[in-house]
Each structure stands twice: as structure tokens, then as C-alpha cells.
Design an enzyme around this catalytic site. Structure first.
Site, PDB file in Angstrom:
ATOM      1  N   LYS A 138     -22.008  11.202 -37.380  1.00  0.00           N
ATOM      2  CA  LYS A 138     -21.279  12.228 -36.627  1.00  0.00           C
ATOM      3  C   LYS A 138     -21.576  12.108 -35.135  1.00  0.00           C
ATOM      4  CE  LYS A 138     -18.779  15.696 -35.491  1.00  0.00           C
ATOM      5  NZ  LYS A 138     -18.845  17.081 -35.961  1.00  0.00           N
ATOM      6  N   LYS A 148     -23.415  19.984 -26.599  1.00  0.00           N
ATOM      7  CA  LYS A 148     -24.557  19.928 -27.516  1.00  0.00           C
ATOM      8  C   LYS A 148     -24.591  18.591 -28.256  1.00  0.00           C
ATOM      9  CE  LYS A 148     -23.892  21.404 -31.489  1.00  0.00           C
ATOM     10  NZ  LYS A 148     -23.466  20.878 -32.808  1.00  0.00           N
TER      11      LYS A 148
END
Length: 298
Positions: A175, A243
């Protein structure tokens, strides 16, 4: 309809979690949802699911628990914290964290769960809000192969590309690579938009023809309307992509993988956030290019 309906607790009914939970209901599963804000729970109930007033209530008789929360602190709170998942599930329960977090946190969760006889998978997703709504997400899964096989019918209700990529933490590593590629892709599409506009080209026509050639991408298909119309309601917020860029840059450094373009993309995402664009969709990276071009950005 799923051939084997499961009792599923779904924790985190946000932009992504809400349609994902609804698609599990459509697939025939019994889904009990919990979210900090009640309207999201009510929405799931209206879609045929059940609501819970706490994590403990949601997971009480669940066979499968899915968490979809913003970042590492929320994952630790919901799964490891007081009143959390591990305090309230039975041994043998399968906990699937679909949040985007660091591989280290996934490993921490798996270690704590194993001590209680609870199985875990890290299964972050790609595809954005539209992919969640349409149940066409790409789901990258880390964990034991047997647990993946058990989870796959559940995951298939939310995505069309569901792949086991390795042991615990591997899903999060993949990811992170996904978020690297997406950030760079959005940035160059944004740069192309400003270039085309400055050149006086018919922008929608130009993007349509680019989408049909080698320059085409899912990012271009999904985000071109946002950029043409300057509509940046969040499908995936810049705050969250910021993030994620922190995750990928740290993970790459740990394995000594250079990210020359990725590091620049991370800085541009950070700049967008510093300029107040954090709550907007990540296609609003276009606004940063407009600032560099000397345009007034409202």
C-alpha cells in the site's frame, strides 16, 4: 449473494468504510457497524446492517472483525486499547485491518492478537471512494495464507483485485508503494492540466485523448473531472496522503531504496497541507501547481 454468510463487525464507517460495509450487507453477510459519529451507523442500518454503541458491542459475537480507521493511533486504540477488539473477541476470530498504516504497527497488532489466539490480516485498499462504492477496490493482503483463504470471500464483496502479497506487514508495504505511485501520478496530471490550460488547449478534450493512450491511468480517469471543474470534495484527503507519504519515505529508507521523485512528491503533498488544502481531495495537488504558476487560488 455470498455462499457462506458471516457475522462481521465493521469498525470505522467513514468515506471508505461506509460503502465497504454496505457492500458486505449486499453480499449477504450480517454486518454490525460501529463509528464514533452516530449518523454513519444509522446509514449502515438503513442499508440493512446493524448498529452498535461501542466496539465491544459490535465485536461480541463476530466471526470476522474489519477495522477501517484513519491512521496508526486509531488502529492501536481500536484493536489494542481498553475496550477494544482484542479485549472482546473470542479466540479464533479473524481480525482484518484495512486501514493504511505502517508495517510495524500491523506486526505489533498481529503479535498481540496471536497471544490471545486471534488471527489477523493487514489488508489496505486502493481505489478511493468511487472504488469503495462500486466494490472494485484493489486489496493487498498480508498475513498467513490460510487466513487469507478464509477471508477472501469476504474481501471479494468489496474488491475485484484481492491478492495475498506476503506475511504480516506486506500488505501495508505494498500500500505504501501504491500511495507513492498515486501521489506522483496525481502531481504530473496536475502539471499537465496547468500546461494545457496555459497553452490554450481544450482541456476536457485533451484529457480524454490522453486517457486513451499510454498516458492513460486510473488516476487520470478518476480525477480529471475534479481538476477540470475544480471540485475537490474529498474522496481521499490530502491529510491522509501526507500521512501515507511519511510511511513510504520511512519504509523506503529502512530498506535503502531511493525515492528521488517520491521524496519531491512528498514535499509537494506537505506543501499543499501547509497551504490549508489538507481537508481536500488529493486531486487538489492541482492548486499547488497553480500557485507555482502564479495563479490566484481561492
Amino acid at each position: 449473494m455470498s455462499t457462506t454468510p458471516r457475522k462481521i463487525a465493521f469498525i470505522g464507517l467513514g468515506i471508505m468504510g461506509s460503502p465497504m460495509a454496505a457492500n458486505l450487507v449486499k453480499a449477504g453477510h450480517t454486518v454490525t457497524g460501529y463509528n464514533r459519529s452516530r449518523p454513519a451507523i444509522d446509514k449502515l442500518v438503513a442499508a440493512g446492517g446493524k448498529g452498535a454503541g461501542s466496539v465491544a458491542e459490535a465485536v461480541a459475537d463476530a466471526e470476522v472483525v474489519i477495522t477501517m480507521v484513519p491512521a496508526d493511533p486509531q488502529v492501536e486504540e481500536v484493536i489494542l486499547g481498553e475496550g477494544g477488539v482484542l479485549e472482546n473477541v473470542q479466540p479464533g476470530t479473524l481480525v482484518i485491518d484495512m486501514s493504511s498504516i505502517t508495517p510495524q504497527t500491523s506486526i505489533k497488532v498481529a503479535t498481540a492478537a496471536k497471544e490471545k489466539g486471534v488471527r489477523t490480516l493487514d489488508a489496505p485498499v486502493s481505489g478511493g471512494e468511487a472504488g469503495a462504492i462500486e466494490a472494485v477496490l484493489s486489496i493487498m493482503v498480508g498475513g498467513a495464507a490460510d487466513d487469507f483463504a478464509d477471508a477472501k470471500p469476504v474481501l471479494d464483496a468489496m474488491g475485484t483485485t484481492v491478492i495475498h502479497v506476503g506475511p504480516t506487514g506486506a500488505g501495508q508495504t505494498v500500500k505504501a508503494a501504491n500511495q507513492l505511485i498515486v501521489a506522483v501520478n496525481i502531481q504530473v496530471v496536475a502539471e499537465a492540466v496547468v500546461f494545457l490550460e496555459n497553452a490554450g488547449v481544450d482541456l476536457p478534450a485533451a484529457l480524454d485523448v490522453l486517457a486513451g493512450g499510454l498516458a492513460g491511468s486510473t488516476v487520470l480517469n478518476r480525477k480529471k473531472a475534479n481538476m477540470v471543474n475544480r471540485e475537490f470534495a474529498p474522496g481521499f484527503r490530502i491529510d491522509l496522503h501526507h500521512k501515507d507519504m511519511g510511511i513510504v519515505t520511512a519504509a523506503a529508507r529502512a530498506v535503502e531504496a531511493p525515492l528521488p521523485i517520491g521524496s519531491l512528491a512528498a514535499q509537494l503533498v506537505a506543501s499543499a497541507r501547509a497551504n490549508g488544502d489538507g481537508p481536500l481531495d488529493h486531486s487538489a495537488l492541482l492548486r499547488g501547481v497553480e500557485r507555482l504558476a502564479g495563479r490566484e487560488v481561492n
